[in-house]
Design a protein around this motif. Structure first.
Motif, PDB file in Angstrom:
ATOM      1  N   ASP A  75       0.834  -1.197   0.000  1.00  0.00           N
ATOM      2  CA  ASP A  75       0.000   0.000   0.000  1.00  0.00           C
ATOM      3  C   ASP A  75       0.874   1.255   0.000  1.00  0.00           C
ATOM      4  OD1 ASP A  75      -2.443  -1.352   0.065  1.00  0.00           O
ATOM      5  OD2 ASP A  75      -2.389  -1.531   2.243  1.00  0.00           O
ATOM      6  N   VAL A  76       0.338   2.350  -0.527  1.00  0.00           N
ATOM      7  CA  VAL A  76       1.070   3.617  -0.613  1.00  0.00           C
ATOM      8  C   VAL A  76       0.335   4.683   0.182  1.00  0.00           C
ATOM      9  CG1 VAL A  76       1.880   5.451  -2.152  1.00  0.00           C
ATOM     10  CG2 VAL A  76       2.014   3.057  -2.882  1.00  0.00           C
ATOM     11  N   ILE A  77       1.080   5.395   1.034  1.00  0.00           N
ATOM     12  CA  ILE A  77       0.560   6.562   1.743  1.00  0.00           C
ATOM     13  C   ILE A  77       1.309   7.794   1.229  1.00  0.00           C
ATOM     14  CG2 ILE A  77       0.401   7.769   3.967  1.00  0.00           C
ATOM     15  CD1 ILE A  77       0.159   5.052   5.326  1.00  0.00           C
ATOM     16  N   ALA A  78       0.556   8.816   0.845  1.00  0.00           N
ATOM     17  CA  ALA A  78       1.159  10.102   0.490  1.00  0.00           C
ATOM     18  C   ALA A  78       1.085  11.000   1.716  1.00  0.00           C
ATOM     19  CB  ALA A  78       0.425  10.727  -0.685  1.00  0.00           C
ATOM     20  N   GLU A  79       2.234  11.515   2.162  1.00  0.00           N
ATOM     21  CA  GLU A  79       2.250  12.361   3.357  1.00  0.00           C
ATOM     22  C   GLU A  79       2.704  13.772   2.993  1.00  0.00           C
ATOM     23  OE1 GLU A  79       5.012  11.054   6.350  1.00  0.00           O
ATOM     24  OE2 GLU A  79       6.489  10.389   4.880  1.00  0.00           O
ATOM     25  N   GLY A  80       2.402  14.703   3.876  1.00  0.00           N
ATOM     26  CA  GLY A  80       2.812  16.082   3.655  1.00  0.00           C
ATOM     27  C   GLY A  80       1.883  16.857   2.734  1.00  0.00           C
ATOM     28  N   ILE A  81       0.626  16.429   2.629  1.00  0.00           N
ATOM     29  CA  ILE A  81      -0.328  17.098   1.727  1.00  0.00           C
ATOM     30  C   ILE A  81      -0.830  18.376   2.386  1.00  0.00           C
ATOM     31  CG2 ILE A  81      -2.565  16.875   0.587  1.00  0.00           C
ATOM     32  CD1 ILE A  81      -1.961  13.778   0.640  1.00  0.00           C
ATOM     33  N   GLU A  82      -0.716  19.484   1.676  1.00  0.00           N
ATOM     34  CA  GLU A  82      -1.094  20.776   2.244  1.00  0.00           C
ATOM     35  C   GLU A  82      -2.185  21.494   1.465  1.00  0.00           C
ATOM     36  OE1 GLU A  82       2.343  23.175   2.947  1.00  0.00           O
ATOM     37  OE2 GLU A  82       3.056  21.893   4.578  1.00  0.00           O
ATOM     38  N   TYR A  95      -1.396  18.377   6.584  1.00  0.00           N
ATOM     39  CA  TYR A  95      -2.113  19.490   7.205  1.00  0.00           C
ATOM     40  C   TYR A  95      -3.456  19.774   6.522  1.00  0.00           C
ATOM     41  CZ  TYR A  95       1.986  20.819  10.017  1.00  0.00           C
ATOM     42  OH  TYR A  95       3.011  20.854  10.927  1.00  0.00           O
ATOM     43  N   TRP A  96      -3.582  19.432   5.229  1.00  0.00           N
ATOM     44  CA  TRP A  96      -4.850  19.681   4.556  1.00  0.00           C
ATOM     45  C   TRP A  96      -5.993  18.944   5.264  1.00  0.00           C
ATOM     46  CZ3 TRP A  96      -7.495  22.666   1.503  1.00  0.00           C
ATOM     47  CH2 TRP A  96      -8.672  22.203   0.923  1.00  0.00           C
ATOM     48  N   PHE A  97      -5.695  17.765   5.778  1.00  0.00           N
ATOM     49  CA  PHE A  97      -6.721  16.964   6.446  1.00  0.00           C
ATOM     50  C   PHE A  97      -6.782  17.261   7.942  1.00  0.00           C
ATOM     51  CE2 PHE A  97      -5.427  14.531   2.694  1.00  0.00           C
ATOM     52  CZ  PHE A  97      -6.662  14.403   2.062  1.00  0.00           C
ATOM     53  N   ALA A  98      -5.644  17.322   8.601  1.00  0.00           N
ATOM     54  CA  ALA A  98      -5.627  17.622  10.040  1.00  0.00           C
ATOM     55  C   ALA A  98      -4.188  17.785  10.505  1.00  0.00           C
ATOM     56  CB  ALA A  98      -6.299  16.509  10.843  1.00  0.00           C
ATOM     57  N   ARG A  99      -3.986  18.730  11.397  1.00  0.00           N
ATOM     58  CA  ARG A  99      -2.689  18.891  12.040  1.00  0.00           C
ATOM     59  C   ARG A  99      -2.578  17.915  13.212  1.00  0.00           C
ATOM     60  NH1 ARG A  99       0.222  23.669  10.959  1.00  0.00           N
ATOM     61  NH2 ARG A  99      -0.787  24.914   9.330  1.00  0.00           N
ATOM     62  N   PRO A 100      -1.358  17.610  13.645  1.00  0.00           N
ATOM     63  CA  PRO A 100      -1.212  16.749  14.824  1.00  0.00           C
ATOM     64  C   PRO A 100      -1.905  17.359  16.036  1.00  0.00           C
ATOM     65  CG  PRO A 100       0.888  17.011  13.675  1.00  0.00           C
ATOM     66  CD  PRO A 100      -0.051  17.996  13.060  1.00  0.00           C
ATOM     67  N   GLN A 101      -2.571  16.518  16.812  1.00  0.00           N
ATOM     68  CA  GLN A 101      -3.303  16.942  17.998  1.00  0.00           C
ATOM     69  C   GLN A 101      -2.607  16.389  19.237  1.00  0.00           C
ATOM     70  OE1 GLN A 101      -6.222  18.971  17.642  1.00  0.00           O
ATOM     71  NE2 GLN A 101      -5.387  19.004  15.559  1.00  0.00           N
ATOM     72  N   PHE A 102      -2.213  17.261  20.149  1.00  0.00           N
ATOM     73  CA  PHE A 102      -1.465  16.819  21.320  1.00  0.00           C
ATOM     74  C   PHE A 102      -2.362  16.014  22.260  1.00  0.00           C
ATOM     75  CE2 PHE A 102       0.325  17.654  25.647  1.00  0.00           C
ATOM     76  CZ  PHE A 102       1.478  16.912  25.478  1.00  0.00           C
ATOM     77  N   GLU A 103      -1.970  14.760  22.456  1.00  0.00           N
ATOM     78  CA  GLU A 103      -2.677  13.826  23.347  1.00  0.00           C
ATOM     79  C   GLU A 103      -4.165  13.740  23.023  1.00  0.00           C
ATOM     80  OE1 GLU A 103      -1.640  14.898  27.371  1.00  0.00           O
ATOM     81  OE2 GLU A 103       0.367  14.020  27.182  1.00  0.00           O
TER      82      GLU A 103
END
Length: 254
Positions: free
Chosen positions: A208-215, A234-242
């Motif tokens: 499977d292929v994941i594309a990362e870093g999509i803005e 980031y287009w989909f969601a930024r990291p959420q702390f805990e």
């Protein structure tokens, strides 16, 4: 190979000093745009109050990297279980901190059993920027992880000589395309041709292929046209702390 005895560890695990610093995690979703569901959350190391990853990674040394790698796995599983994560959990690991794959995985299996997190929903991916000089050794680690039931991923994959050699040695469950290939792909015929070639190759290998870093939405739409449904950025969601992200929070319309 028999199942590892979870009660016994190697000397590096038994004799390791406690880490002299604390850390926690932010979680960024990996989405499946075809199913309109979150496929996984990647655990991204942060300081104990959400500080940048560099505040933690700068304190990792040759002397504590084994303890850090083991602690990362255990804490990621514990927090994911506390958050009642229903998606896969993607954990970065340090290949050069592993002495014997079948032994060094024991604390991870203990943590999964203790917190009730299914092994088949854990993905191990190589750490971004981690230098792995021995592709055969990484293949041995991944083969053992796949035998146990974990999913495996190569991070920052590109179509260069090193990446293709790694893929020749073993076929992980997932490759994550280097974000340098993704940036502005909707405006770059050369990037589109390279990514299309990688997607075709991976389809033949069952990877499977994941594309990362999509803005941008244009990048996401272009990647969808190239046959990629697993995406992160980031287009989909930024990291959420805990915290984790829910399906309803994702902008599915591109």
């Amino acid at each position: 190979m028999p199942s590892p005895d979870l009660r016994v560890g190697c000397a590096q695990c038994r004799d390791a000093d406690p880490l002299p610093f604390d850390f926690s995690y932010a979680f960024q979703p990996i989405v499946d745009i075809s199913a309109r569901k979150i496929f996984a959350h990647e655990a991204l190391v942060r300081g104990p109050a959400g500080e940048a990853a560099s505040s933690v990674l700068s304190r990792v040394t040759a002397d504590n990297r084994y303890s850090f790698d083991q602690s990362c796995r255990e804490k990621a599983i514990r927090i994911a279980a506390q958050l009642r994560m229903q998606s896969h959990l993607s954990i970065n690991f340090l290949p050069n901190a592993i002495y014997r794959p079948e032994v060094c995985i024991r604390s991870t299996l203990r943590a999964a059993a203790q917190h009730g997190f299914p092994v088949n929903r854990i993905i191990f991916e190589t750490v971004e920027g981690e230098q792995v000089s021995d592709g055969k050794w990484l293949a041995e680690i991944f083969n053992e992880y796949k035998r146990i039931g974990f999913k495996t991923a190569i991070d920052d994959f590109d179509a260069g000589f090193a990446g293709l050699n790694l893929l020749a040695d073993f076929q992980p469950d997932i490759v994550k395309l280097d974000m340098a290939l993704i940036r502005g792909i909707d405006q770059s015929p050369s990037r589109r041709a390279i990514v299309a070639g990688v997607v075709s190759m991976c389809e033949q290998l069952g990877v499977d292929v994941i594309a990362e870093g999509i803005e941008t939405g244009d990048e996401a739409h272009c990647l969808s046209d190239l046959g990629i449904s697993l995406m992160q950025g980031y287009w989909f969601a930024r990291p959420q702390f805990e915290r984790i992200v829910n399906d309803a929070d994702i902008p599915w319309e591109m």
